[in-house]
Design an enzyme around this catalytic site. Structure first.
Site, short mmCIF file in Angstrom:
data_model
loop_
_atom_site.label_atom_id
_atom_site.label_comp_id
_atom_site.label_asym_id
_atom_site.label_seq_id
_atom_site.Cartn_x
_atom_site.Cartn_y
_atom_site.Cartn_z
N ASN A 207 64.31 55.39 26.77
CA ASN A 207 64.47 55.28 25.31
C ASN A 207 65.37 54.07 25.01
OD1 ASN A 207 67.36 56.21 25.11
ND2 ASN A 207 66.46 58.01 26.07
N ASP A 275 64.07 64.25 26.80
CA ASP A 275 63.79 65.68 26.70
C ASP A 275 62.82 66.15 27.77
OD1 ASP A 275 65.47 66.19 24.55
OD2 ASP A 275 64.00 65.42 23.13
N LYS A 285 52.50 54.32 43.68
CA LYS A 285 52.14 53.73 42.39
C LYS A 285 50.75 54.22 41.95
CE LYS A 285 51.37 49.40 40.04
NZ LYS A 285 50.64 48.17 40.19
N ASP A 304 69.08 70.95 29.10
CA ASP A 304 69.89 70.47 27.97
C ASP A 304 71.36 70.49 28.40
OD1 ASP A 304 71.43 70.27 25.58
OD2 ASP A 304 69.59 70.65 24.47
N PHE A 322 76.09 64.71 19.83
CA PHE A 322 75.54 63.76 18.88
C PHE A 322 74.18 64.28 18.43
CE2 PHE A 322 77.72 59.65 18.28
CZ PHE A 322 78.88 59.94 18.97
N LYS A 336 71.09 71.83 14.81
CA LYS A 336 71.24 71.46 16.23
C LYS A 336 72.60 71.92 16.76
CE LYS A 336 68.94 67.66 17.48
NZ LYS A 336 68.64 66.23 17.47
N1 CTP Z 1 71.37 66.36 24.91
C1 CTP Z 1 71.65 66.78 26.18
N2 CTP Z 1 70.64 67.06 27.04
C2 CTP Z 1 69.36 66.96 26.65
C3 CTP Z 1 69.06 66.51 25.34
C4 CTP Z 1 70.10 66.22 24.50
O1 CTP Z 1 72.82 66.87 26.54
N3 CTP Z 1 68.39 67.24 27.50
C5 CTP Z 1 72.49 66.12 24.00
C6 CTP Z 1 72.67 64.68 23.56
O2 CTP Z 1 73.56 63.99 24.41
C7 CTP Z 1 73.27 64.89 22.17
C8 CTP Z 1 72.64 66.17 21.69
O3 CTP Z 1 72.22 66.86 22.84
O4 CTP Z 1 74.65 65.11 22.22
C9 CTP Z 1 71.46 66.01 20.77
O5 CTP Z 1 70.53 65.11 21.30
P1 CTP Z 1 69.25 64.72 20.46
O6 CTP Z 1 68.43 63.76 21.23
O7 CTP Z 1 69.67 64.37 19.07
O8 CTP Z 1 68.53 66.12 20.30
P2 CTP Z 1 67.46 66.85 21.17
O9 CTP Z 1 68.13 67.82 22.05
O10 CTP Z 1 66.56 65.86 21.81
O11 CTP Z 1 66.66 67.67 20.04
P3 CTP Z 1 65.44 67.16 19.11
O12 CTP Z 1 64.34 66.81 20.05
O13 CTP Z 1 65.16 68.38 18.29
O14 CTP Z 1 65.94 66.03 18.29
#
Ligand code: CTP
Length: 396
Positions: A207, A275, A285, A304, A322, A336
Site C-alpha cells: 500500500n 488486511d 515466479k 489484526d 489509527f 473501529k
Molecule cells: N491494524 C492492525 N492490523 C491489521 C490491520 C490494521 O494493527 N491487520 C491497525 C492499524 O495499524 C491501525 C488500525 O488497525 O492502527 C486501523 O487500520 P485501518 O487500515 O484503518 O483499518 P482496518 O483494520 O484495515 O479496517 P477497514 O478495512 O475496515 O478500514
C-alpha cells in the site's frame, strides 16, 4: 548534556574497527568511557589506540583488576551509567543470554545492575540462525536494548542483516537513553509503515504508506524520554535514531515482533497493515501463459495487530490506533475504536486528494471516551509531538 560514564565492551568482530570513531565521538560529547576488550577484540583494534582515545586504561582480564589500587569487577560493573556492547558478536550474545562468565566482559555483563545496550554484528547466516534469534529474544526479554544490526554487504562478502549499526545510530541510542522527559522510564511500542505480502518471489501486495507518521511518532516519544521499540514494515522514510528497530515485511511477522516486545506502557499502531495475504504464496515466479486462464489469487485474512494488543493478556496501559478512512471518517473511526478495543483512535482521511498517504502533512481527529477532537492540519511531526505530549499526560 550531563557527562555520563559508559562501560564500553568491545568484542572480537570486524566492526570493532569502527570503535575508535565511536569513542572519539562519545568523548567529544563529554562522556567518560571505560573500555573493556575481549581477547579476540585485540585482533581487530589495538588496546593502545582504544586507551589513547578513551583516555582510560583498557581492561581485558579479570586479573587486570586484582591490583589493590584497582577496583574489583563487581565494583567496575556498577561504576557506569550504562554498559554499551559494540560490536556484540554472536558468541557474546550467546554468553549473555545464558549467563556465562568466563572472561571479564561476560562477567561484567552478568554482574552489572546498570542498563545494557548492545549493537550486534555478525554474518547474516549467524544473525538469522534460530539459536541467535532465541538468544536475542532472551536479551530483549531481560531488558537489554538492541540497536541494529543493519542490512548491507558484510566484510565476508555476503549481503543481508548483520552489519553493526552506524556510529551515529549507536550515539543516538546512547543519547536517547539519557534523555530526560516526562516519558522517562516508560516503554513505548510503535508500529509503522506498510506491510508487503508476497504473491511469489518477485511480486507482493503493498500500500502507499511511507512510514512518515509512525516514524515521527517514534521520534517524538523518544524525545520525551521514552524507551521506544519501533516495528516497521518496508517504509520509504529512514527509521529514527535512538530507538530499537524491528524490521519486518509481513503482517504475520509484525504480530510476532510486537508480541516479543510486550509488555510495554503504551502502544501506538500507525502501521498500514495489509488486511489480506495470499492463502499460499507461490514458491516460484508465476508465469503467464498465452492461452491459459488469468491467475486466481486466493486471499487469507491477516491477524489484526491492534485488536490483538488491545484484547491480549499483556494489554498496554494505553493503546492508540489509527483509522485510515476515505469516507464517513468520524463514524467509521468511532466504530473501529470500539471494534478493535483500543483507548484512542487517530482518524485521518486518506482519500487520494488529501495527499496524506505518502505526504508530509496530516489532518487528524483524536477520538477517545470523551468524543472527537479535531486538530488543525499540520506537518506529521506536529501531529506526532502533540500526540506524544498527550500520551505523556495520560501515563503520568
Ligand atoms: N491494524 C492492525 N492490523 C491489521 C490491520 C490494521 O494493527 N491487520 C491497525 C492499524 O495499524 C491501525 C488500525 O488497525 O492502527 C486501523 O487500520 P485501518 O487500515 O484503518 O483499518 P482496518 O483494520 O484495515 O479496517 P477497514 O478495512 O475496515 O478500514
Amino acid at each position: 548534556m550531563d557527562a555520563k560514564t559508559i562501560i564500553l565492551i568491545i568484542s572480537g568482530g570486524i566492526a570493532a574497527v569502527k570503535i575508535p570513531e565511536l569513542i572519539r565521538r562519545l568523548r567529544d560529547q563529554g562522556r567518560s568511557v571505560i573500555p573493556v576488550m575481549t581477547k579476540a577484540a585485540h585482533e581487530f583494534v589495538t588496546p593502545l589506540s582504544v586507551s589513547a582515545l578513551a583516555e582510560h586504561r583498557v581492561y581485558t582480564d579479570l586479573f587486570d583488576l586484582t591490583d589493590e589500587a584497582e577496583m574489583g569487577h563487581i565494583e567496575l560493573s556498577r561504576s557506569a551509567d550504562i554498559v554499551l556492547v559494540a560490536p556484540g558478536t554472536a558468541n557474546l550474545v550467546a554468553k549473555m543470554a545464558h549467563g556465562f562468565a568466563d572472561d571479564l566482559a561476560s562477567t561484567l555483563l552478568l554482574a552489572t545492575d546498570t542498563p545494557v545496550i548492545i549493537a550486534p554484528s555478525m554474518n547474516v547466516r549467524m544473525w538469522e540462525h534460530p539459536t541467535t534469534c532465541r538468544n536475542l529474544a532472551q536479551l530483549r526479554a531481560d531488558g537489554v536494548r538492541v540497536i541494529g544490526p543493519n542490512k548491507g554487504v558484510m566484510a565476508c562478502g555476503e549481503f543481508g542483516y548483520g552489519r553493526m549499526a552506524e556510529v551515529t545510530e549507536i550515539l543516538g541510542a546512547v543519547d536517547g537513553f539519557f534523555k530526560v522527559g516526562p516519558l522517562q522510564g516508560k516503554h513505548a511500542l510503535v508500529t509503522s509503515g506498510p506491510t508487503h505480502e508476497p504473491i511469489d518471489p518477485v511480486r507482493y501486495i503493498a500500500n502507499r504508506s511511507s512510514g512518515a507518521q509512525g516514524t515521527a511518532i517514534a521520534a517524538a516519544l523518544r524525545d520525551l524520554g521514552a524507551r521506544v521499540s519501533f516495528v516497521t514494515g518496508p517504509a520509504d522514510v529512514a527509521s529514527p535514531s535512538g530507538v530499537e528497530i524491528h524490521r519486518v515485511q509481513t503482517a504475520v511477522e509484525m504480530l510476532q515482533a510486537v508480541r516479543s516486545i510486550l509488555p510495554v506502557d503504551v502502544a501506538v499502531c500507525a502501521a498500514a497493515v495489509a488486511d489480506w495475504r495470499m492463502a499460499s504464496a507461490h514458491d516460484q515466479k508465476m508465469k503467464k501463459t498465452t492461452s491459459g486462464p488469468l491467475p486466481n489469487l486466493e486471499f487469507a485474512e491477516n491477524p489484526d495487530i491492534l485488536a490483538d494488543l488491545s484484547k491480549g493478556v499483556h494489554r498496554p496501559r494505553l493503546v492508540v490506533g489509527f483509522a485510515a478512512e476515505t469516507e464517513y471518517v468520524i463514524k467509521n473511526a468511532t466504530a473501529k475504536r470500539l471494534r478493535k478495543g483500543c483507548d484512542w483512535i487517530v482518524a485521518n482521511d486518506v482519500s487520494s486528494d488529501t495527499g496524506v498517504m505518502g505526504g508530509q502533512k496530516n489532518t487528524v481527529t483524536l477520538i477517545d471516551d470523551n468524543g472527537a477532537e479535531a486538530w488543525d492540519e499540520m506537518p506529521k511531526e506536529g501531529v506526532a509531538k502533540r500526540l506524544a505530549l498527550r500520551i505523556a499526560q495520560d501515563l503520568k
